[in-house]
Design a protein around this motif. Structure first.
Motif, PDB file in Angstrom:
ATOM      1  N   LYS A 314      34.053  50.446  55.420  1.00 13.21           N
ATOM      2  CA  LYS A 314      33.722  49.344  56.333  1.00 13.21           C
ATOM      3  C   LYS A 314      32.481  48.592  55.879  1.00 13.21           C
ATOM      4  O   LYS A 314      32.409  47.361  56.015  1.00 13.21           O
ATOM      5  N   LEU A 315      31.512  49.299  55.313  1.00 11.81           N
ATOM      6  CA  LEU A 315      30.326  48.625  54.790  1.00 11.81           C
ATOM      7  C   LEU A 315      30.702  47.721  53.619  1.00 11.81           C
ATOM      8  O   LEU A 315      30.220  46.590  53.511  1.00 11.81           O
ATOM      9  N   LEU A 316      31.597  48.209  52.766  1.00 12.47           N
ATOM     10  CA  LEU A 316      32.037  47.403  51.632  1.00 12.47           C
ATOM     11  C   LEU A 316      32.819  46.178  52.077  1.00 12.47           C
ATOM     12  O   LEU A 316      32.710  45.115  51.455  1.00 12.47           O
ATOM     13  N   VAL A 317      33.619  46.301  53.134  1.00 11.47           N
ATOM     14  CA  VAL A 317      34.323  45.129  53.673  1.00 11.47           C
ATOM     15  C   VAL A 317      33.319  44.047  54.054  1.00 11.47           C
ATOM     16  O   VAL A 317      33.483  42.866  53.697  1.00 11.47           O
ATOM     17  N   ILE A 318      32.268  44.440  54.758  1.00 12.75           N
ATOM     18  CA  ILE A 318      31.252  43.470  55.188  1.00 12.75           C
ATOM     19  C   ILE A 318      30.566  42.837  53.974  1.00 12.75           C
ATOM     20  O   ILE A 318      30.366  41.612  53.914  1.00 12.75           O
ATOM     21  N   VAL A 319      30.210  43.664  52.982  1.00 16.24           N
ATOM     22  CA  VAL A 319      29.542  43.152  51.779  1.00 16.24           C
ATOM     23  C   VAL A 319      30.448  42.177  51.029  1.00 16.24           C
ATOM     24  O   VAL A 319      30.016  41.087  50.614  1.00 16.24           O
ATOM     25  N   LEU A 320      31.715  42.553  50.852  1.00 16.37           N
ATOM     26  CA  LEU A 320      32.664  41.692  50.143  1.00 16.37           C
ATOM     27  C   LEU A 320      32.896  40.381  50.875  1.00 16.37           C
ATOM     28  O   LEU A 320      32.997  39.309  50.259  1.00 16.37           O
ATOM     29  N   ILE A 321      32.976  40.456  52.206  1.00 18.25           N
ATOM     30  CA  ILE A 321      33.196  39.241  53.008  1.00 18.25           C
ATOM     31  C   ILE A 321      32.003  38.303  52.894  1.00 18.25           C
ATOM     32  O   ILE A 321      32.165  37.077  52.718  1.00 18.25           O
ATOM     33  N   ILE A 322      30.791  38.843  52.998  1.00 15.17           N
ATOM     34  CA  ILE A 322      29.589  38.004  52.889  1.00 15.17           C
ATOM     35  C   ILE A 322      29.537  37.338  51.506  1.00 15.17           C
ATOM     36  O   ILE A 322      29.251  36.142  51.379  1.00 15.17           O
ATOM     37  N   PHE A 323      29.832  38.131  50.477  1.00 11.41           N
ATOM     38  CA  PHE A 323      29.815  37.603  49.107  1.00 11.41           C
ATOM     39  C   PHE A 323      30.865  36.513  48.946  1.00 11.41           C
ATOM     40  O   PHE A 323      30.596  35.450  48.375  1.00 11.41           O
ATOM     41  N   SER A 324      32.071  36.760  49.438  1.00 12.18           N
ATOM     42  CA  SER A 324      33.150  35.766  49.340  1.00 12.18           C
ATOM     43  C   SER A 324      32.786  34.495  50.102  1.00 12.18           C
ATOM     44  O   SER A 324      33.083  33.379  49.650  1.00 12.18           O
ATOM     45  N   PHE A 325      32.172  34.670  51.263  1.00  8.95           N
ATOM     46  CA  PHE A 325      31.745  33.529  52.077  1.00  8.95           C
ATOM     47  C   PHE A 325      30.754  32.650  51.320  1.00  8.95           C
ATOM     48  O   PHE A 325      30.877  31.413  51.280  1.00  8.95           O
ATOM     49  N   LEU A 326      29.778  33.282  50.670  1.00  7.64           N
ATOM     50  CA  LEU A 326      28.771  32.524  49.925  1.00  7.64           C
ATOM     51  C   LEU A 326      29.393  31.806  48.732  1.00  7.64           C
ATOM     52  O   LEU A 326      29.100  30.633  48.473  1.00  7.64           O
ATOM     53  N   ILE A 327      30.259  32.511  47.995  1.00  6.71           N
ATOM     54  CA  ILE A 327      30.905  31.907  46.824  1.00  6.71           C
ATOM     55  C   ILE A 327      31.799  30.740  47.236  1.00  6.71           C
ATOM     56  O   ILE A 327      31.859  29.711  46.559  1.00  6.71           O
ATOM     57  N   SER A 328      32.504  30.887  48.368  1.00  9.05           N
ATOM     58  CA  SER A 328      33.439  29.843  48.801  1.00  9.05           C
ATOM     59  C   SER A 328      32.739  28.515  49.047  1.00  9.05           C
ATOM     60  O   SER A 328      33.347  27.453  48.905  1.00  9.05           O
ATOM     61  N   ASN A 329      31.460  28.561  49.409  1.00  7.17           N
ATOM     62  CA  ASN A 329      30.747  27.329  49.713  1.00  7.17           C
ATOM     63  C   ASN A 329      30.204  26.623  48.475  1.00  7.17           C
ATOM     64  O   ASN A 329      29.530  25.591  48.592  1.00  7.17           O
ATOM     65  N   LEU A 330      30.528  27.145  47.304  1.00  7.64           N
ATOM     66  CA  LEU A 330      30.225  26.410  46.072  1.00  7.64           C
ATOM     67  C   LEU A 330      31.180  25.237  45.898  1.00  7.64           C
ATOM     68  O   LEU A 330      30.901  24.307  45.153  1.00  7.64           O
ATOM     69  N   GLY A 331      32.337  25.319  46.571  1.00  4.17           N
ATOM     70  CA  GLY A 331      33.328  24.248  46.465  1.00  4.17           C
ATOM     71  C   GLY A 331      34.467  24.616  45.542  1.00  4.17           C
ATOM     72  O   GLY A 331      34.318  25.409  44.609  1.00  4.17           O
ATOM     73  N   LEU A 332      35.624  24.039  45.798  1.00  3.16           N
ATOM     74  CA  LEU A 332      36.840  24.385  45.070  1.00  3.16           C
ATOM     75  C   LEU A 332      36.755  24.016  43.587  1.00  3.16           C
ATOM     76  O   LEU A 332      37.187  24.782  42.724  1.00  3.16           O
ATOM     77  N   THR A 333      36.199  22.870  43.277  1.00  5.34           N
ATOM     78  CA  THR A 333      36.153  22.413  41.879  1.00  5.34           C
ATOM     79  C   THR A 333      35.383  23.387  40.997  1.00  5.34           C
ATOM     80  O   THR A 333      35.836  23.768  39.911  1.00  5.34           O
ATOM     81  N   LYS A 334      34.217  23.817  41.456  1.00  3.20           N
ATOM     82  CA  LYS A 334      33.411  24.759  40.674  1.00  3.20           C
ATOM     83  C   LYS A 334      34.123  26.101  40.537  1.00  3.20           C
ATOM     84  O   LYS A 334      34.069  26.738  39.478  1.00  3.20           O
ATOM     85  N   LEU A 335      34.776  26.537  41.605  1.00  5.41           N
ATOM     86  CA  LEU A 335      35.488  27.814  41.561  1.00  5.41           C
ATOM     87  C   LEU A 335      36.590  27.795  40.506  1.00  5.41           C
ATOM     88  O   LEU A 335      36.740  28.734  39.720  1.00  5.41           O
ATOM     89  N   ILE A 336      37.364  26.720  40.503  1.00 11.16           N
ATOM     90  CA  ILE A 336      38.472  26.616  39.552  1.00 11.16           C
ATOM     91  C   ILE A 336      37.939  26.520  38.124  1.00 11.16           C
ATOM     92  O   ILE A 336      38.459  27.152  37.197  1.00 11.16           O
ATOM     93  N   THR A 337      36.875  25.738  37.932  1.00  8.89           N
ATOM     94  CA  THR A 337      36.299  25.549  36.606  1.00  8.89           C
ATOM     95  C   THR A 337      35.888  26.884  35.982  1.00  8.89           C
ATOM     96  O   THR A 337      36.105  27.125  34.795  1.00  8.89           O
ATOM     97  N   VAL A 338      35.311  27.761  36.795  1.00  8.55           N
ATOM     98  CA  VAL A 338      34.835  29.048  36.294  1.00  8.55           C
ATOM     99  C   VAL A 338      35.962  30.072  36.216  1.00  8.55           C
ATOM    100  O   VAL A 338      36.040  30.858  35.267  1.00  8.55           O
ATOM    101  N   SER A 339      36.855  30.063  37.200  1.00  8.18           N
ATOM    102  CA  SER A 339      37.835  31.144  37.310  1.00  8.18           C
ATOM    103  C   SER A 339      38.978  31.055  36.308  1.00  8.18           C
ATOM    104  O   SER A 339      39.428  32.080  35.785  1.00  8.18           O
TER     105      SER A 339
END
Length: 430
Positions: A314-339
């Protein structure tokens, strides 16, 4: 020994199907259909091989090994297998795929209502990941929450969209464009390959196995049996969905001519067929599609890293969600460019590892076959990664003119050649 009732088997199949269907799966086929034109069904055949066949095979392979990527890559050696597993989970989890579900669902489903402001994406992604965390915190209830509730809702909306495309009688076969003119099958093959569903299947395996175990099934043979049934159900569902979406794309030449992507086609189509309700249908569909995929990715990543590090799930779920939330706000274009370069690099060795796992028993020393072939696939995967990242000029000229290089499949012939050589050596070293 506990057997699953038919109701749970069907729910397991629906859950597996729903885990695979993200926004990317919905927007790829329409644009392929529009661009392939009169070559559509040849392109569709290539697409179905990699977008349906490989993910189904991956689930089957994992079901024989407790859903573990580490087990399926065991011939690589402990350290390499561990590294490969961690890279897969991070790539299709908190680094790329999970954050992308939030940004794609907002941009396709909600940006037309609320605008493209970063503050609006921030609020939306916060609410989105709150729901993902809430469901993911209770993995033992996943078959109930996803299999019996979210997956059926998602499938109903997909059915409405798909059936409308089948029922609408109009068809317009325009001339094919680009690589679809001369290479429709290989171009469709690559388009399905780039959905990255095979990598998704690698991390979903553990979720499916645990969903079966949550019903009290402990016999390995039964777990494999039910996972295979679930993968076949999802394969049938994926095929029906993609065929209907190809049909939808065939109808798009007059309502969304020269569309730049599948999202444009979907917006125009639902507005044309369903009127004002079309936007609501599409928003709901994209939201559910991305939500279920994000839940599956979060559960699988948290479960794996909990086993690896002994940190609370459960702690890892919270950590992963927070991390995903922060990364998602970089925007779709940057995510695709890197991924995309990263995923293009790890995809070829992943395919090799999955397929070769079915043949270990035929070889005297599986590691002497799996390791060299995987290395060859990885080297060419790195080359593909450089190419899609825009650094192709740094590569020697002969590499850019290898067979199938234009289709980003240059790894295929060298990997197969390495496989034949290694099998011969393994046979004579008996």
């Amino acid at each position: 020994m506990t057997h699953l009732p038919r109701r749970d088997i069907i729910a397991l199949g629906l859950m597996t199907f729903a885990l695979f269907i993200g926004a990317g799966n919905i927007i790829f086929p329409p644009i392929i259909a529009q661009q392939a034109g009169e070559q559509i069904w040849l392109a569709a055949a290539g697409f179905l091989i990699t977008a349906v066949g490989l993910p189904v095979i991956t689930i089957m392979a994992l079901s024989r090994m407790q859903g573990s990527i580490e087990n399926i890559s065991r011939p690589l050696g402990h350290v390499t297998s561990l590294l490969f597993t961690v890279v897969c989970y991070l790539s299709v989890g908190p680094l790329f795929a999970t954050p992308r579900t939030a940004t794609i669902s907002y941009e396709i489903g909600f940006s037309s209502y609320f605008g493209t402001s970063s503050s609006h994406l921030f609020i939306y992604s916060a609410l989105y990941f709150f729901v993902v965390a809430w469901v993911s915190l209770y993995p033992n209830k996943l078959l109930d929450s996803v299999g019996h509730i979210l997956a059926p809702l998602k499938i109903v909306l997909l059915a409405i969209l798909g059936l409308s495309a089948v029922i609408v009688p109009r068809e317009l076969f325009a001339p094919a464009i680009g690589h679809y003119i001369d290479h429709p099958v290989s171009e469709g093959f690559i388009s399905g390959y780039l959905t990255m569903d095979t990598l998704g299947a690698l991390v979903f395996g553990i979720v499916i196995v645990q969903a079966i175990q949550s019903r009290g099934v402990s016999d390995p043979k039964l777990i494999t049996k039910y996972a295979v049934i679930a993968s076949l159900i999802s394969g049938v569902g994926l095929t029906l969905l993609y065929v209907s979406l190809f049909k939808l794309g065939m109808l798009s030449h007059d309502i969304a001519p020269n569309a730049v992507n599948g999202a444009v086609i979907l917006h125009a189509y639902v507005q044309h067929v369903f009127g004002n309700l079309g936007g609501l249908l599409l928003s709901s569909l994209i939201f559910l599609a991305c939500m279920v995929t994000a839940i599956g990715l979060t559960c699988s990543c948290a479960e794996y890293f909990s086993q690896l590090t002994k940190i609370s799930y459960k702690l890892l779920v919270i950590v992963l969600i927070i991390f995903s939330f922060l990364i998602s706000n970089l925007g779709l274009t940057k995510l695709i460019t890197v991924s995309v370069p990263v995923l293009s690099t790890i995809y070829p060795p992943s395919i090799v590892i999955i397929i070769l796992s079915f043949f270990w028993t035929f070889w005297n020393k599986p590691q002497h076959v799996v390791i060299p072939v995987t290395i060859v696939a990885f080297i060419f995967g790195v080359i593909d990664g450089f190419k899609v990242a825009g650094f192709s000029k740094l590569l020697p000229d002969f590499i850019q003119h290898l067979p199938l290089s234009e289709q980003n499949l240059a790894w295929l012939i060298p990997s197969f050649s390495a496989l034949i050589i290694c099998i011969i050596i393994d046979r004579y070293n008996d």
